[in-house]
Design a protein around this motif. Sequence first.
Motif, mmCIF file in Angstrom:
data_model
loop_
_atom_site.group_PDB
_atom_site.id
_atom_site.type_symbol
_atom_site.label_atom_id
_atom_site.label_comp_id
_atom_site.label_asym_id
_atom_site.label_seq_id
_atom_site.Cartn_x
_atom_site.Cartn_y
_atom_site.Cartn_z
ATOM 1 N N ALA A 177 0.853 -1.089 -0.159
ATOM 2 C CA ALA A 177 0.151 0.024 0.054
ATOM 3 C C ALA A 177 0.864 1.227 -0.027
ATOM 4 O O ALA A 177 0.630 2.348 -0.883
ATOM 5 N N VAL A 178 2.050 1.226 0.938
ATOM 6 C CA VAL A 178 3.041 2.223 0.984
ATOM 7 C C VAL A 178 3.407 2.473 -0.716
ATOM 8 O O VAL A 178 3.425 3.671 -1.281
ATOM 9 N N ASP A 179 3.996 1.468 -1.199
ATOM 10 C CA ASP A 179 4.608 1.497 -2.444
ATOM 11 C C ASP A 179 3.660 2.098 -3.663
ATOM 12 O O ASP A 179 3.995 2.789 -4.264
ATOM 13 N N TRP A 180 2.097 1.526 -3.236
ATOM 14 C CA TRP A 180 1.306 2.027 -4.252
ATOM 15 C C TRP A 180 1.192 3.575 -4.157
ATOM 16 O O TRP A 180 1.172 4.266 -5.193
ATOM 17 N N ALA A 181 1.162 4.245 -3.035
ATOM 18 C CA ALA A 181 0.852 5.689 -2.785
ATOM 19 C C ALA A 181 2.101 6.315 -3.183
ATOM 20 O O ALA A 181 1.895 7.229 -3.991
ATOM 21 N N GLU A 182 3.277 5.847 -3.067
ATOM 22 C CA GLU A 182 4.361 6.603 -3.585
ATOM 23 C C GLU A 182 4.481 6.602 -5.053
ATOM 24 O O GLU A 182 4.716 7.604 -5.710
#
Length: 98
Positions: free
Chosen positions: A12-17
């Motif tokens: 999810a963090v990777d997606w947001a970035e």
Amino acid sequence: MTTYFISRHPGAVDWAESEGFHVDERLAHFDVNIVQPGDRILGTLPINLVAEVNARGGTYFHLTLELPADARGKELTAEDMRTYGARLEGYAAQRKAV
């Protein structure tokens, strides 16, 4: 104004970035007491915390996915999240006495 991304999931963090969302702080656990007027909270919070965020002058954006049953409970990659239509949607809630 601070933007917080609340998630324990690396995908999810990777997606947001990768989607270009500006995030000041990433948190695995959320304490509503940190919210100041104008703050933006991104994640998947329960409705009672959304109401608290709004009462404190913050804005909440829910991480929404169209997740099929066979993908539930699995760690998703950023690409998986794109496949399942990940997006951030603004919501507001207010606590009312019964």
